[in-house]
Every structure is written in structure tokens, then in C-alpha cells.
Design an enzyme around this catalytic site. Structure first.
Site, PDB file in Angstrom:
ATOM      1  CB  CYS A  18      -0.936   0.020   1.211  1.00 44.05           C
ATOM      2  SG  CYS A  18      -0.072   0.295   2.777  1.00 44.05           S
ATOM      3  CB  CYS A  21       4.356  -0.397   1.844  1.00 46.68           C
ATOM      4  SG  CYS A  21       3.285  -1.559   2.693  1.00 46.68           S
ATOM      5  CG  ASP A 430      16.866  28.010 -32.065  1.00 47.06           C
ATOM      6  OD1 ASP A 430      17.404  29.117 -32.204  1.00 47.06           O
ATOM      7  OD2 ASP A 430      17.271  26.974 -32.626  1.00 47.06           O
ATOM      8  CG  ASP A 634      18.100  22.581 -33.016  1.00 48.70           C
ATOM      9  OD1 ASP A 634      18.307  23.783 -32.740  1.00 48.70           O
ATOM     10  OD2 ASP A 634      18.417  22.071 -34.108  1.00 48.70           O
ATOM     11  CG  ASP A 638      18.780  26.763 -28.895  1.00 46.68           C
ATOM     12  OD1 ASP A 638      18.825  27.987 -29.077  1.00 46.68           O
ATOM     13  OD2 ASP A 638      18.603  25.932 -29.806  1.00 46.68           O
TER      14      ASP A 638
END
Length: 826
Positions: A18, A21, A430, A634, A638
Site C-alpha cells: 500500500c 509501505c 529557436d 535544438d 540554446d
């Protein structure tokens, strides 16, 4: 804050039943020396731990968890996953067996207890049938409760063991010593049916919960099943040999036959085909593969056959990294989970306290029936309370949401970013590689066909000279021209020379040819025809780079080179703006190029000439204005801006640094996945809130009713059997609600534009400076259905009409009224 030596690992946890736990294991791990952060996910049954190897080890963590009454799998190979999967399967089949027999034995007990209570030996029959249900089929509850007691803690099993054990022992006492109650004027009721049915219902709930939890991780299972077990390699002697995938080494040449899955990452060396990469990118269209193109593990070859050289194998493949990222993300915790963890950690002791107080209250206030009613209230409170529903509310929704994202080619690094995405109101893009393809291509190739040019420049001979010159060039734009011509015949070039900043030159058959910018041709006194000059002005107005090709006397052709906007960028920007999100574009490129790209993509705000540090500063500026900003990029340049943003999103085709920094990665580099990710976030957070609402409401309402709060009002006492059924299905309902996410649509309802756009160019007279240009451009753009770009050199206005063409007089009237004394001419 973890230091640079900290490592992060995910370990399967065994023995949790549960949320309490999970809270105990979480607390145990976080208390270990050298552990900077640990998070235990009850839904996935895993613990993600950041620790310093110099101060801690997986073995030490395992010992600590075992001392708390659970177990940690620490092996770092496929056996770990296999062992965890086997443990799950064993647990499921064991639950299925115990649930089936518990129901079979409980049915006659319920029938006798409800309808044939006065039949001979009724109590004895119910005792015989309930004993194996409670102590054989339900033994795990008592074993777990005892372990928790030995470690000074309590969990859901403690509640179940206490409630069913008390009900069973009380019933046994009443059956063996009925006179004790009869002498006091109280009928000695037995509750064997309650004890057995509670066990049966809770086992059924656990069974359904286990099955549902398994369904939440189907995305991982699908990804893990994508790699083939064996591959065909080409030996140094040219022979084909089938080997297990584990034996592949970088540099091996692998043969991929039609219909086969690709085993590892590599580059095609021979052959052509189309490959289905939908399982990685979410894109349904197969991708063409030929020599020099990358292929990825887990993708499916179509009809062709090809060979490729293995480059990344084992855990280094893109597929392996995706699996690892999804596993880590599904095991992470959303900020909202912190409150739930605190509640789960004290839930069981609080419920035991409420149950005891209920018993005492009944004893004090009810007099004659106080003991019986108090005992029923105690048992019912212990049964109906459900920390599992609270514990499952957030992680199941997170697991399904992140898994759904992975299936769509959206990799989400952690639960926090999924929750953050819902709040985004500004997206910064970008330009290069994000809005655009990031690769220069030839948009137009225009040959001089005017009467003044007596050459036959469109012949294959002239093309081969232009192609051969550019083949020898090292300029970045040369590759675009070479690729445009494809496999044109190469012509030997003599006296080749590169003129820095201007172009290249070379001799063929005694005649000199040039390729470069306009200043090179003017320097060589080469004639430029009006046809090519006008075409060059038009391309320049569109922010394209113009490459001229000429012989010693005359310009022969021009090539317009541009970084094309991705087909998906326009649709993505439209979807983002339709959902109320402001879109910005940042680029280090010049003003004219940035303006044209932004105009074409439909981006209202842009900044040109931006350095990497300026991008991060711009993000910070937007945040100071109160915006929640997502940065999409990318490249390495950046990375600072990605780190600064509230939500960082990397394009899958970009740099590894950008993807390492980013909280989300779009595998296909398709910008329409950005609005999809934001919609997925909103759906997931909505599901979490629904789950938490029902989990809290269930316990807030159920526990007082179980304690008997309605009895003074209408005489209602909750039956322990009904409480057991309610508890069992509360956690199942939460998981089921999370699984509904799988069927939710995250694709956009915004249809791609079908408007027909007409384009026209006008000469503008009267402009003398950039301010003039801006006034004319602003005036034209104020007209509904008109999008204009005005340039000073040459002085022209490129106008697009999306709602029907406007006449010259209509345009002139607006320019005169809003801008001043400027004249448009066709």
C-alpha cells in the site's frame, strides 16, 4: 543539492502492499548516509535514488530496505527487470488463486449467515469454511502486519489483519461460549461471514489493482519488446552469420531484411529502403533510408533490404535511452504528491486511533449494546479506510500520461515537468532547426532564358560545371547546391580557386566559370541580365541567399538558398495561438531573415541577432513579467535558455547537450508535438485532481459513517462486508480513472489552413530610409487579409492576400492615409 559525484539509479522494490509501505521505504532510503534524494513510486513498485557512491552503495541501500521489512533489487542488468517482471507475474497469479478460492469459500458462508442462521450447526459450518479463508488465503495480511509491528510501523495490511482477526476471534468466542452473553441478555452474534468476505473483497481489489497497475506500464513493455533477439551480421569474409543481439559490437555490418526490426543504432552503408519509425517518433509515414542515413534500434524495415554499420549498441542506443528516460519519469513524483506522501505516512496510525476512539465512544454512550456496536464500528473503520487510493491517485496518472507521451514521440523527463506544462502561457522558439529545418536547401534555380543570352545554359553540360565547382567548395551553402543537382556528372575543374567572402572559380575547356555572390561577378565585369537581376531582388526580399553562376562574360543562373520552414511549424504556431499561448521566435540570424521566417510561420513576436546569453536573458525577462515560459530549441547555443525556462523542450534531431538539459524531448522534431504535450499535461493534471478528490472524499465520508455517525440520526450502521467491498473498489476506481487517459485524444482539433493565398509584388517609390519602409509595411499589414513584407533594397513590397486580392487603388489609399506620400506600382 546533489554534488557532481552523485549518481541516480532506479531499483525495483518488493513487498509493498500500500501507499504507507511506499512512504516507509521512501523515508528509510532518504535517511541513509550519502543519499541526496530518494523517491518511491507505489504504482510502479520502484525507487529512484540519487546517492554519492563514495558514501553509499546499492548493497547498503538494499540492507536498509530489508531491515524495514521490504526488499530492493540491485542488479544492473536485464535480470533485474526480468526478476521484477517475474515477481509481478508471481504476485498476480498468487493473488488470482487466493482470490478465487476465497470467493468460492465465502459464498456459502454469506448464504448461511444471511438466510440460514438458525439451521443446525450453522456457526460450526461457517467457522470451518472461514478459517482457511482468514488464515490460509488471507495469511499474507497477518504476516505483513507482524513484520510491520516488528519494525515499529503499520500499513494497510495492519488494518486488514486487525479488523478480520478481531471479527474472527470475537465470533469464535461467541460460538464457544454463548452463555457469557446470554446470561447478560445479549444475543451472541458471529461475524465469520464478515471476516471471510472482507478478505475475499480485499484480495479481489488487490488482484484488480495489480492488473491495472500492470496496464499503466504498457508503454515501457512495448518499448522493451521492440528489439529483436538475434541479428544477421556480415563477416569479414562476406558471409552471413546469425548472432544474439548481445554480441553485436560497434563497427559490425548488419544485414536488415524486409519486415525485420533494426537491432541497434547505426548508419546505412549499402542498399535502400523505407523504415517505419512510428514507435519512436509517433509519425506514421515511413522514412526513406539510403547510404549515409542513420537508422535506429526498434524501428521496422519495410520492403527493401540494406546493410548498416553498428555505431551504438546496448544501453547507448536511442531506444535504450528512451526506455531509461521513461522509466525514470514514471518513477518520479509530481509536487502535488508530496502532500499525499505526508498523509499516507500517518494514515494508518490515525485510522487505528479513530477505530479505538469509536469503540470507546460506543462503550460509553450506548450502554447495553455498546460493546457489540463498538466492536462492529472498530472493525468497520479499520476496513473501510483506504490509503491505497491516495497512494495511487497521482503516480498511476503520471505513469499513464508519460507512457502515452512516449508512444506519441514525446519524451517527458519527470513528473514535475508534466505538471508544469499545464501552466505554460508563453512558448519561445529557436529558429534554426526548430521552426526551420536547420539545413540550407535550394528553393529555386533560375536560368537566364532572355534573348540577350545566346548560351544554352540549361544543358546538362552547364549543370555539371556548376555542380562540379560547388563539389570542390568548402562553403556551407555549397552542399545545398550539390544535393539539389543530385548525381550529376562530375566535370574536371582546372585552376580552381576560392575567393574568401565572395565565391569560387575554375576553368573548364579553357573557359573560366564563377560561382558566388553578386559582388564577385561585378568585380569580374560580368553582364547581369534584367531577368536574373529581378529574380535575385525577389529572392533577396524573401530573405534568401542568392548564389550566382556565370562564365567569363554572362551570368547564367542564380540559386535561391534558404533554410526552409518545417511544414509542421505553421500548424503548430496556429494551434498554440488558438489555445491562448503567446509565441516568440529568437534567432542569431539577421533582421530580414528573421522577419520573413516569422511572417511566414505566423509568429507575431521575434528577436533577431540574439546571442546565446541573450536568449536566456530574454526568457528571464518574460518570467519577470509573470509569464510561465516554455523554451524550445535544438542546439548547444540554446542550452542556457533551456535551463532558464520553466519548461524546456528539445528537438530530437538536435544536440545531446540540449536534450540533456531539456525536461521534454520531441523525438521527431515535429513542432505540432508541442501543443500535444501541453494538452497531455492538462489531461494528466485533470486526472490527478479527479483521483485525489475521490480518494479524499471517499475516506472523509466513509470513515465517519463506518464509526457510526449516522446511527443517532437514522439508526444506520454500516455492515463490515459492505465496507470491505467499498475499500477494495476505491483503489481500483482510481487506477481505472487513470487508465482512461490512454483513450484520450491529444491531437489538435484545429484544422490545417485551407485558405488560398495569392502573392503579388509591387514597386514602392518615395522610400528613403528604414523608417519609410516600416511605415509602408505597417500600413499594408493593417488591411484585413493582407500580409506584406517591404524591403528598401530593392524598394519593393511582397504582398500576400489570404481573403481575396485587393486592387492597387485599395492598397494605395491605405498607404497614403496611414504612411504618407509613397507610391505603389505593379
Amino acid at each position: 543539492m546533489a554534488n557532481k559525484n552523485t549518481v541516480q539509479e532506479t531499483f525495483p522494490v518488493l513487498g509493498m502492499s500500500c501507499a504507507s509501505c511506499a512512504a516507509r521505504v521512501d523515508k528509510t532510503l532518504n535517511q541513509q548516509p550519502g543519499v541526496s534524494k530518494a523517491a518511491v513510486n507505489y504504482a510502479s513498485g520502484a525507487a529512484t535514488v540519487e546517492y554519492d557512491p563514495a558514501q553509499c552503495s546499492p548493497q547498503a541501500l538494499q540492507q536498509a530496505v530489508q531491515a524495514a521489512g521490504y526488499d530492493l533489487l540491485i542488479k544492473k542488468d536485464k535480470d533485474t527487470l526480468l526478476e521484477a517482471e517475474q515477481a509481478h507475474d508471481k504476485r498476480y497469479h498468487d493473488l488470482k488463486f487466493r482470490t478465487t478460492w476465497a470467493i468460492i469459500l465465502s459464498v456459502p458462508i454469506v448464504i448461511i449467515g444471511m438466510f440460514f442462521m438458525n439451521m443446525p450447526y450453522a456457526n460450526l459450518i461457517m467457522w470451518v469454511l472461514s478459517t482457511p479463508v482468514v488464515f490460509w488465503l488471507g495469511r499474507s495480511f497477518f504476516v505483513s502486519a507482524w513484520k510491520q509491528l516488528m519494525h515499529g510501523s503499520a500499513n494497510m495490511d495492519t488494518l486488514v489483519a486487525n479488523s478480520t482477526g478481531i471479527a474472527y476471534l470475537f465470533s469464535l468466542f461467541n460460538m464457544l461460549f454463548p452463555d457469557f452473553w446470554l446470561s447478560r441478555g445479549i444475543h451472541p452474534h458471529v461475524y465469520f461471514e464478515a471476516a471471510s468476505v472482507i478478505i475475499a473483497f480485499i484480495l479481489l481489489g488487490r488482484l484488480l489493482e495489480e492488473k491495472a497497475k500492470g496496464n499503466t506500464s504498457t508503454a515501457i513493455k512495448k518499448l522493451m519488446g521492440l528489439q529483436p533477439k538475434t541479428v544477421t551480421i556480415i563477416t569479414s569474409g562476406g558471409e552471413q552469420q546469425e548472432i544474439p543481439i548481445e554480441q553485436i559490437c560497434p563497427g559490425d555490418i548488419i544485414l536488415v531484411k524486409p519486415g525485420e526490426r533494426i537491432a541497434v543504432d547505426g548508419t546505412v552503408t549499402e542498399g535502400d529502403s523505407y523504415v517505419d519509425e512510428s514507435m519512436l517518433s509517433g509519425e506514421p509515414i515511413a522514412v526513406a533510408k539510403h547510404q549515409g542515413i542513420h537508422v535506429f534500434a526498434g524501428t521496422i524495415n519495410q520492403k527493401g533490404s540494406f546493410r548498416f554499420q553498428a555505431e551504438k549498441v546496448g544501453t547507448d542506443t536511442l531506444l535504450a535511452k528512451i526506455i531509461h528516460m521513461v522509466q525514470d519519469a514514471q518513477g518520479s513524483k509530481a509536487p502535488v504528491q508530496q502532500l499525499v506522501d505526508k498523509i499516507a505516512g500517518i494514515f494508518v496510525p490515525v485510522i487505528i486511533g479513530i477505530a479505538v476512539l469509536s469503540f470507546i465512544g460506543w462503550m460509553v454512550l450506548d450502554g447495553e449494546n455498546g460493546f457489540t456496536h463498538g466492536l462492529l464500528a472498530l472493525v468497520t473503520v479499520l476496513i473501510i479506510a483506504c490509503p491505497c487510493a491516495l497512494g495511487l491517485a497521482t503516480p498511476t496518472a503520471i505513469m499513464v500520461g508519460i507512457g502515452k507521451g512516449a508512444e506519441q514521440g514525446i519524451l517527458i523527463k519527470d513528473a514535475e515537468s508534466l505538471e508544469t506544462a499545464k501552466k505554460i502561457d508563453t512558448v519561445v522558439l529557436d529558429k534554426t532547426g526548430t521552426v526551420t529545418e536547420g539545413k540550407p536547401v535550394v528553393s529555386e534555380l533560375i536560368w537566364d532564358t532572355s534573348a540577350t543570352n545566346a548560351q544554352a545554359p540549361t544543358t546538362e553540360y552547364m549543370q555539371s560545371i556548376f555542380y562540379s565547382l560547388e563539389m570542390l567548395s568548402e562553403h556551407p551553402l555549397a552542399e545545398a547546391i550539390v544535393e539539389h543537382f543530385g548525381r550529376t556528372r562530375f566535370t574536371e575543374i582546372e585552376d580552381f580557386d576560392s575567393i574568401t567572402g565572395k565565391g569560387i572559380m575554375g576553368r573548364v575547356a579553357g573557359k573560366m566559370y564563377y560561382a558566388g555572390n553578386r559582388s564577385l561577378l561585378e568585380e569580374k565585369h560580368i553582364t547581369l541580365s534584367p531577368q536574373l537581376s529581378d529574380a535575385a531582388h525577389r529572392l533577396t526580399a524573401k530573405a534568401q541567399t542568392v548564389i550566382w553562376f556565370a562564365d567569363e562574360e554572362t551570368a547564367l543562373t542564380i540559386a535561391g538558398i534558404t533554410d526552409q520552414i518545417k511544414q509542421t511549424s505553421l500548424q503548430a504556431v496556429k494551434e498554440l495561438r488558438a489555445s491562448g499561448i503567446e509565441v516568440y521566435m529568437l534567432t542569431g540570424d539577421n533582421e530580414a531573415t528573421a522577419r520573413e521566417i516569422a511572417r511566414t510561420a505566423g509568429i507575431a513576436h521575434y528577436k533577431a541577432g540574439v546571442l546565446p546569453q541573450d536568449k536566456a536573458a530574454f526568457i528571464s525577462q518574460l518570467q519577470h513579467e509573470g509569464r510561465k515560459v516554455a523554451m524550445v530549441g535544438d542546439g548547444i547555443n540554446d542550452s542556457a535558455a533551456l535551463a532558464q525556462a520553466d519548461l524546456s523542450i528539445a528537438m530530437g534531431g538536435g544536440s545531446d547537450i540540449a536534450m540533456d538539459v531539456a525536461k521534454m524531448t520531441i523525438i521527431s522534431s515535429d513542432l505540432t508535438k508541442i501543443p500535444e504535450a501541453l494538452r497531455l499535461s492538462r489531461l494528466t493534471v485533470r486526472t490527478i485532481r479527479q483521483n485525489l478528490f475521490w480518494a479524499f472524499i471517499y475516506n472523509i465520508i466513509g470513515v465517519p459513517i463506518a464509526a457510526g455517525i449516522l446511527y443517532p440520526i437514522n439508526g444506520f450502521l454500516l455492515n463490515p462486508m459492505i465496507a470491505g467491498a467499498a475499500m477494495a473498489f476505491s483503489s481500483v476506481s482510481v487506477v481505472s480513472n487513470s487508465l482512461r487517459l490512454k483513450g484520450k485524444k491529444i491531437q489538435s482539433e484545429v484544422k490545417p489552413s485551407t485558405e488560398k493565398i495569392m502573392k503579388k509584388e509591387f514597386k514602392v517609390e518615395g522610400m528613403t530610409c528604414n523608417h519609410c519602409r516600416m511605415h509602408v509595411e505597417k500600413a499594408l499589414n493593417s488591411i484585413d487579409g493582407v500580409h506584406a513584407t517591404v524591403t528598401l533594397e530593392p524598394p519593393v513590397a511582397n504582398v500576400e492576400f489570404s481573403k481575396g486580392e485587393k486592387t492597387l487603388d485599395e492598397l494605395q489609399a491605405v498607404v497614403t492615409a496611414d504612411a504618407g506620400d509613397y507610391t505603389l506600382k505593379e
